[in-house]
Design a protein around this motif. Structure first.
Motif, PDB file in Angstrom:
ATOM      1  N   TYR A  10     -26.665  10.305  10.855  1.00 15.56           N
ATOM      2  CA  TYR A  10     -27.536  11.094  11.729  1.00 15.56           C
ATOM      3  C   TYR A  10     -27.035  12.523  11.937  1.00 15.56           C
ATOM      4  CZ  TYR A  10     -30.176   6.914  13.032  1.00 15.56           C
ATOM      5  OH  TYR A  10     -30.982   5.808  13.011  1.00 15.56           O
ATOM      6  N   THR A  12     -25.207  13.821  14.418  1.00 12.14           N
ATOM      7  CA  THR A  12     -25.590  14.174  15.797  1.00 12.14           C
ATOM      8  C   THR A  12     -24.880  15.404  16.325  1.00 12.14           C
ATOM      9  OG1 THR A  12     -23.972  12.551  16.589  1.00 12.14           O
ATOM     10  CG2 THR A  12     -26.260  11.831  16.422  1.00 12.14           C
ATOM     11  N   SER A  15     -26.930  18.675  15.812  1.00  8.39           N
ATOM     12  CA  SER A  15     -28.320  18.346  16.151  1.00  8.39           C
ATOM     13  C   SER A  15     -29.262  19.538  16.060  1.00  8.39           C
ATOM     14  CB  SER A  15     -28.381  17.744  17.557  1.00  8.39           C
ATOM     15  OG  SER A  15     -27.866  18.646  18.517  1.00  8.39           O
ATOM     16  N   THR A  18     -30.045  18.897  12.419  1.00  9.81           N
ATOM     17  CA  THR A  18     -30.337  17.544  11.938  1.00  9.81           C
ATOM     18  C   THR A  18     -31.480  16.848  12.669  1.00  9.81           C
ATOM     19  OG1 THR A  18     -28.550  16.689  13.348  1.00  9.81           O
ATOM     20  CG2 THR A  18     -28.008  17.200  11.054  1.00  9.81           C
ATOM     21  N   PRO A  22     -31.739  15.597   7.225  1.00 10.70           N
ATOM     22  CA  PRO A  22     -30.441  14.926   7.186  1.00 10.70           C
ATOM     23  C   PRO A  22     -29.330  15.956   6.994  1.00 10.70           C
ATOM     24  CG  PRO A  22     -31.613  14.582   5.142  1.00 10.70           C
ATOM     25  CD  PRO A  22     -32.566  15.286   6.055  1.00 10.70           C
ATOM     26  N   GLY A  54     -30.225   7.445   4.059  1.00 13.53           N
ATOM     27  CA  GLY A  54     -30.634   6.647   5.218  1.00 13.53           C
ATOM     28  C   GLY A  54     -31.564   7.473   6.082  1.00 13.53           C
ATOM     29  N   TYR A  55     -31.000   8.162   7.066  1.00 11.63           N
ATOM     30  CA  TYR A  55     -31.768   8.983   7.992  1.00 11.63           C
ATOM     31  C   TYR A  55     -32.519  10.084   7.232  1.00 11.63           C
ATOM     32  CZ  TYR A  55     -32.468  12.495  11.703  1.00 11.63           C
ATOM     33  OH  TYR A  55     -32.993  13.427  12.564  1.00 11.63           O
ATOM     34  N   LYS A  56     -33.839  10.122   7.442  1.00  8.81           N
ATOM     35  CA  LYS A  56     -34.719  11.114   6.794  1.00  8.81           C
ATOM     36  C   LYS A  56     -34.480  11.184   5.285  1.00  8.81           C
ATOM     37  CE  LYS A  56     -35.474  13.942  10.939  1.00  8.81           C
ATOM     38  NZ  LYS A  56     -36.859  13.504  11.136  1.00  8.81           N
ATOM     39  N   SER A  57     -34.380  10.032   4.666  1.00 11.03           N
ATOM     40  CA  SER A  57     -34.083   9.967   3.230  1.00 11.03           C
ATOM     41  C   SER A  57     -35.149  10.645   2.377  1.00 11.03           C
ATOM     42  CB  SER A  57     -33.934   8.513   2.797  1.00 11.03           C
ATOM     43  OG  SER A  57     -35.160   7.813   2.963  1.00 11.03           O
ATOM     44  N   TYR A  99     -31.871   4.134  -0.945  1.00 13.69           N
ATOM     45  CA  TYR A  99     -32.110   4.046   0.498  1.00 13.69           C
ATOM     46  C   TYR A  99     -31.303   2.859   1.010  1.00 13.69           C
ATOM     47  CZ  TYR A  99     -34.236   3.421   5.031  1.00 13.69           C
ATOM     48  OH  TYR A  99     -34.425   3.272   6.381  1.00 13.69           O
ATOM     49  N   GLN A 102     -31.572   2.832   7.710  1.00  7.70           N
ATOM     50  CA  GLN A 102     -31.542   3.881   8.725  1.00  7.70           C
ATOM     51  C   GLN A 102     -30.246   3.864   9.542  1.00  7.70           C
ATOM     52  OE1 GLN A 102     -33.931   6.118   8.992  1.00  7.70           O
ATOM     53  NE2 GLN A 102     -33.961   6.944  11.069  1.00  7.70           N
ATOM     54  N   ASP A 103     -29.810   2.678   9.936  1.00  9.91           N
ATOM     55  CA  ASP A 103     -28.664   2.556  10.836  1.00  9.91           C
ATOM     56  C   ASP A 103     -27.447   1.915  10.185  1.00  9.91           C
ATOM     57  OD1 ASP A 103     -30.055   3.615  13.154  1.00  9.91           O
ATOM     58  OD2 ASP A 103     -31.198   1.747  13.144  1.00  9.91           O
TER      59      ASP A 103
END
Length: 264
Positions: A10, A12, A15, A18, A22, A54-57, A99, A102-103
């Motif tokens: 993520y 973070t 931010s 992101t 990603p 993963g995140y925003k792949s 992919y 996500q987590d």
């Protein structure tokens, strides 16, 4: 030799950037940091990549799908819906995008690449760190000890000024602004800098669990088994953790003083 790049977190702490993309797609000088990482490996002839997303792949996928037209000079005739390509700018890369959830944590992401790596030695790094590490020397060192993994260890810049204080009266003998780790001490200050070389044996140390963090039980297990070695890199290394890091990297790139840009 394939290169795995962890690109699914993520991000973070960055931010400001992101929330919409990603972390590996945050740009330095108009190009994603992921591109810069791939250029480092490509400079040494390693052009086959497996990007663990993963995140925003979808943003990473769209970038590579459109790479050919993004950096080429083109004319589009909207009357007949035709396109003419003039100057083509491309890379000799083969990019597989997996992919991995996500987590999913780093260990779970790496484990999903096992069918693509099979029984071959491979390289692995993070999608947010740049370095001028000598990849051929790193691989040579890895082959010399014949164990499961080599981790590139680095001395990061300090966050605070360092004082040398005389114990007897409190006099400050010297002050160094934000020094790197103390090279005079055998193990002081060294951290995980990524840029790993791995044997398929490492997969046996990763739990079949999306919550598995590679930097915890798997690396501890490898170390306890005598299968983890350190390649000490004294040169440039920087991780893009914050907006300040991004600005510093961008300044280096724009000034023509980007130590990682070996291809220029």
């Amino acid at each position: 030799m394939k290169v795995l790049i962890l690109a699914g977190g993520y991000g973070t702490r960055l931010s400001e950037e992101t929330e919409v993309k990603p972390k590996p797609m945050v740009e330095i000088g108009g190009k994603p940091i992921l591109w810069h990482i791939m250029k480092i490996y490509s400079y040494y002839g390693y052009n086959e990549f497996i990007v663990l997303t993963g995140y925003k792949s979808h943003i990473i996928k769209e970038y590579f799908i459109n790479y050919y037209t993004r950096y080429s000079d083109i004319t589009i005739d909207m009357a007949d819906n035709s396109m003419q390509i003039h100057t083509m700018r491309h890379e000799p890369w083969k990019v597989t995008m997996l992919y991995t959830g996500q987590d999913t944590m780093t260990g779970g992401r790496i484990l999903q690449a096992r069918p693509y790596v099979q029984n071959e030695t491979f390289m692995l790094t993070y999608g947010d760190g740049l370095s001028d590490v000598d990849i051929p020397a790193l691989i040579k060192f890895h082959k010399s000890h014949k164990k499961a993994m080599t981790m590139t260890s680095v001395l990061p810049d300090g966050k605070f000024g360092a004082l040398d204080i005389q114990e007897s009266d409190g006099r400050i003998k010297s002050f160094t602004e934000k020094p790197k780790g103390d090279k005079s001490l055998h193990n002081a200050g060294w951290i995980n800098g990524g840029f790993f070389v791995c044997e398929p044996k490492i997969f046996d140390y990763i739990q079949q669990d999306e919550s598995c963090v590679f930097e915890q039980a798997p690396l501890r297990g490898l170390a306890q088994s005598g299968e983890l070695y350190s390649y000490k890199h004294y040169g440039f290394w920087k991780c893009m953790d914050t907006l300040r890091d991004k600005m510093e990297m961008t300044k280096m790139w724009q000034s023509g003083n980007a130590p990682w840009a070996l291809w220029l």
